[in-house]
Scaffold this motif. Sequence first.
Motif, PDB file in Angstrom:
ATOM      1  N   TYR A 171       0.803  -1.217   0.000  1.00  0.00           N
ATOM      2  CA  TYR A 171       0.000   0.000   0.000  1.00  0.00           C
ATOM      3  C   TYR A 171       0.844   1.278   0.000  1.00  0.00           C
ATOM      4  CZ  TYR A 171      -3.522  -3.462   1.227  1.00  0.00           C
ATOM      5  OH  TYR A 171      -4.341  -4.555   1.232  1.00  0.00           O
ATOM      6  N   GLY A 172       1.979   1.239   0.628  1.00  0.00           N
ATOM      7  CA  GLY A 172       2.838   2.412   0.656  1.00  0.00           C
ATOM      8  C   GLY A 172       3.306   2.808  -0.731  1.00  0.00           C
ATOM      9  N   GLU A 173       3.720   1.824  -1.524  1.00  0.00           N
ATOM     10  CA  GLU A 173       4.175   2.092  -2.889  1.00  0.00           C
ATOM     11  C   GLU A 173       3.018   2.631  -3.737  1.00  0.00           C
ATOM     12  OE1 GLU A 173       6.788   1.792  -6.413  1.00  0.00           O
ATOM     13  OE2 GLU A 173       6.934   2.290  -4.284  1.00  0.00           O
ATOM     14  N   ALA A 174       1.863   1.995  -3.609  1.00  0.00           N
ATOM     15  CA  ALA A 174       0.696   2.444  -4.377  1.00  0.00           C
ATOM     16  C   ALA A 174       0.328   3.874  -4.012  1.00  0.00           C
ATOM     17  CB  ALA A 174      -0.490   1.515  -4.122  1.00  0.00           C
ATOM     18  N   SER A 175       0.334   4.166  -2.725  1.00  0.00           N
ATOM     19  CA  SER A 175      -0.028   5.503  -2.257  1.00  0.00           C
ATOM     20  C   SER A 175       0.940   6.551  -2.790  1.00  0.00           C
ATOM     21  CB  SER A 175      -0.042   5.536  -0.727  1.00  0.00           C
ATOM     22  OG  SER A 175      -0.416   6.810  -0.259  1.00  0.00           O
ATOM     23  N   LYS A 176       2.235   6.231  -2.770  1.00  0.00           N
ATOM     24  CA  LYS A 176       3.261   7.168  -3.261  1.00  0.00           C
ATOM     25  C   LYS A 176       3.052   7.467  -4.752  1.00  0.00           C
ATOM     26  CE  LYS A 176       7.416   5.574  -4.133  1.00  0.00           C
ATOM     27  NZ  LYS A 176       7.722   5.901  -5.557  1.00  0.00           N
ATOM     28  N   LEU A 177       2.828   6.429  -5.531  1.00  0.00           N
ATOM     29  CA  LEU A 177       2.641   6.602  -6.976  1.00  0.00           C
ATOM     30  C   LEU A 177       1.365   7.387  -7.276  1.00  0.00           C
ATOM     31  CD1 LEU A 177       3.626   2.999  -8.119  1.00  0.00           C
ATOM     32  CD2 LEU A 177       4.949   5.088  -8.494  1.00  0.00           C
ATOM     33  N   LEU A 178       0.313   7.108  -6.537  1.00  0.00           N
ATOM     34  CA  LEU A 178      -0.954   7.811  -6.767  1.00  0.00           C
ATOM     35  C   LEU A 178      -0.852   9.278  -6.367  1.00  0.00           C
ATOM     36  CD1 LEU A 178      -3.356   5.002  -5.537  1.00  0.00           C
ATOM     37  CD2 LEU A 178      -3.132   5.824  -7.893  1.00  0.00           C
ATOM     38  N   GLU A 179      -0.073   9.566  -5.323  1.00  0.00           N
ATOM     39  CA  GLU A 179       0.159  10.959  -4.934  1.00  0.00           C
ATOM     40  C   GLU A 179       0.869  11.712  -6.063  1.00  0.00           C
ATOM     41  OE1 GLU A 179      -0.670  12.769  -2.332  1.00  0.00           O
ATOM     42  OE2 GLU A 179      -1.659  11.204  -1.180  1.00  0.00           O
ATOM     43  N   GLU A 180       1.851  11.060  -6.664  1.00  0.00           N
ATOM     44  CA  GLU A 180       2.581  11.672  -7.775  1.00  0.00           C
ATOM     45  C   GLU A 180       1.646  11.910  -8.963  1.00  0.00           C
ATOM     46  OE1 GLU A 180       5.802   9.039  -8.631  1.00  0.00           O
ATOM     47  OE2 GLU A 180       6.809   9.365  -6.706  1.00  0.00           O
ATOM     48  N   LEU A 181       0.803  10.920  -9.247  1.00  0.00           N
ATOM     49  CA  LEU A 181      -0.132  11.054 -10.360  1.00  0.00           C
ATOM     50  C   LEU A 181      -1.169  12.140 -10.101  1.00  0.00           C
ATOM     51  CD1 LEU A 181      -0.708   7.291 -11.266  1.00  0.00           C
ATOM     52  CD2 LEU A 181       0.246   9.039 -12.773  1.00  0.00           C
ATOM     53  N   ALA A 182      -1.562  12.287  -8.852  1.00  0.00           N
ATOM     54  CA  ALA A 182      -2.551  13.314  -8.504  1.00  0.00           C
ATOM     55  C   ALA A 182      -2.015  14.709  -8.828  1.00  0.00           C
ATOM     56  CB  ALA A 182      -2.913  13.218  -7.026  1.00  0.00           C
ATOM     57  N   LYS A 183      -0.701  14.875  -8.776  1.00  0.00           N
ATOM     58  CA  LYS A 183      -0.082  16.165  -9.084  1.00  0.00           C
ATOM     59  C   LYS A 183       0.193  16.320 -10.577  1.00  0.00           C
ATOM     60  CE  LYS A 183       2.267  16.388  -4.593  1.00  0.00           C
ATOM     61  NZ  LYS A 183       3.572  16.315  -3.900  1.00  0.00           N
ATOM     62  N   ASP A 184       0.511  15.196 -11.244  1.00  0.00           N
ATOM     63  CA  ASP A 184       0.983  15.268 -12.636  1.00  0.00           C
ATOM     64  C   ASP A 184      -0.098  15.082 -13.697  1.00  0.00           C
ATOM     65  OD1 ASP A 184       3.473  15.586 -11.542  1.00  0.00           O
ATOM     66  OD2 ASP A 184       4.082  13.498 -11.833  1.00  0.00           O
ATOM     67  N   GLU A 185      -1.092  14.247 -13.409  1.00  0.00           N
ATOM     68  CA  GLU A 185      -2.078  13.913 -14.441  1.00  0.00           C
ATOM     69  C   GLU A 185      -3.112  15.019 -14.611  1.00  0.00           C
ATOM     70  OE1 GLU A 185      -3.637  12.632 -17.500  1.00  0.00           O
ATOM     71  OE2 GLU A 185      -1.969  11.453 -16.697  1.00  0.00           O
ATOM     72  N   LYS A 186      -3.409  15.349 -15.866  1.00  0.00           N
ATOM     73  CA  LYS A 186      -4.328  16.459 -16.154  1.00  0.00           C
ATOM     74  C   LYS A 186      -5.587  16.023 -16.896  1.00  0.00           C
ATOM     75  CE  LYS A 186      -1.235  19.113 -14.339  1.00  0.00           C
ATOM     76  NZ  LYS A 186      -1.422  19.496 -12.912  1.00  0.00           N
ATOM     77  N   LEU A 187      -5.527  14.899 -17.615  1.00  0.00           N
ATOM     78  CA  LEU A 187      -6.702  14.486 -18.385  1.00  0.00           C
ATOM     79  C   LEU A 187      -7.810  13.979 -17.455  1.00  0.00           C
ATOM     80  CD1 LEU A 187      -5.224  12.674 -21.520  1.00  0.00           C
ATOM     81  CD2 LEU A 187      -6.086  15.011 -21.319  1.00  0.00           C
ATOM     82  N   PRO A 188      -9.057  14.259 -17.776  1.00  0.00           N
ATOM     83  CA  PRO A 188     -10.170  13.899 -16.885  1.00  0.00           C
ATOM     84  C   PRO A 188     -10.256  12.417 -16.542  1.00  0.00           C
ATOM     85  CG  PRO A 188     -10.914  15.417 -18.592  1.00  0.00           C
ATOM     86  CD  PRO A 188      -9.525  15.022 -18.957  1.00  0.00           C
ATOM     87  N   GLY A 189     -10.076  11.559 -17.555  1.00  0.00           N
ATOM     88  CA  GLY A 189     -10.186  10.122 -17.307  1.00  0.00           C
ATOM     89  C   GLY A 189      -9.144   9.616 -16.326  1.00  0.00           C
ATOM     90  N   GLY A 190      -7.885   9.994 -16.549  1.00  0.00           N
ATOM     91  CA  GLY A 190      -6.815   9.568 -15.647  1.00  0.00           C
ATOM     92  C   GLY A 190      -6.992  10.130 -14.249  1.00  0.00           C
ATOM     93  N   THR A 191      -7.388  11.393 -14.180  1.00  0.00           N
ATOM     94  CA  THR A 191      -7.620  12.023 -12.879  1.00  0.00           C
ATOM     95  C   THR A 191      -8.719  11.302 -12.116  1.00  0.00           C
ATOM     96  OG1 THR A 191      -6.933  14.189 -13.723  1.00  0.00           O
ATOM     97  CG2 THR A 191      -8.282  14.176 -11.734  1.00  0.00           C
ATOM     98  N   ALA A 192      -9.791  10.909 -12.820  1.00  0.00           N
ATOM     99  CA  ALA A 192     -10.893  10.191 -12.175  1.00  0.00           C
ATOM    100  C   ALA A 192     -10.429   8.836 -11.651  1.00  0.00           C
ATOM    101  CB  ALA A 192     -12.048  10.016 -13.160  1.00  0.00           C
TER     102      ALA A 192
END
Length: 245
Positions: free
Chosen positions: A94-115
């Motif tokens: 879970y720690g690895e998943a959480s870290k990657l998702l935090e990074e994506l939450a900052k970097d991803e801009k398209l609606p589908g990926g953000t959702a």
Amino acid sequence: MSPGPLASILAVALAAAAAVLVSPREALATKDYAKKEGKDCGFCHISDKGSGPRTAKGREYEANGHQFGVKSWTNDANEQKYLRASSAIVAQWYGEASKLLEELAKDEKLPGGTALVDATRDRFKMFKGPWIRSAKKLLAKGDLGVPNALAFLAKLETQFPSTDEGKEAIQLLDGLAKDAKTKDAVANARAAEKARGLMLEGKTEFQLGHADKAKELLEKALADPHGKDFERDIREAIAALPPGK
């Protein structure tokens, strides 16, 4: 990648949901969308009957204007990062998943990926709080509760070190490490969690279809004396690797 890991990753993506209530009109729309796409209502909703909270795929579908086949990621790197996060969830890293998702939450801009990211991140809110509360309750029981409390605290220290719960866990562990009665137990708990981390990373690599890397990490975890508590899980993971790997 074998069908098993892919199916598991997809199941995780479908399982992550946000608490979104829908009206009767929206429930009818759900059936219309299912008919249009040739899919069951349960593909996009937690309930097989449709309506109610949406799965991660349902959130993505809605964000993309109720269409499948729309580009959801700004680049391949973000898509691969989400795939790794989903694989880590299946492996319970879970720690690895959480870290990657935090990074994506900052970097991803398209609606589908953000959702997709937002829906999947929701599930991590449930882990840190219960872990620290359980650890405290166990510590309050005295010597009997220490071993299990240390396991919870070591998980928090390793997987969520930058969170409030993780920082509190580190403080508690450091305090217990100064006590002659619990010093060795703390050191063993921390070492055991490192060995468990190798196992979780190995399982994640397996989910991604990287059998050679998975085997390397799992065998390393098996060889670690502190991994004996997880030996059965490690051996089962090694046995699941494709023949000849």
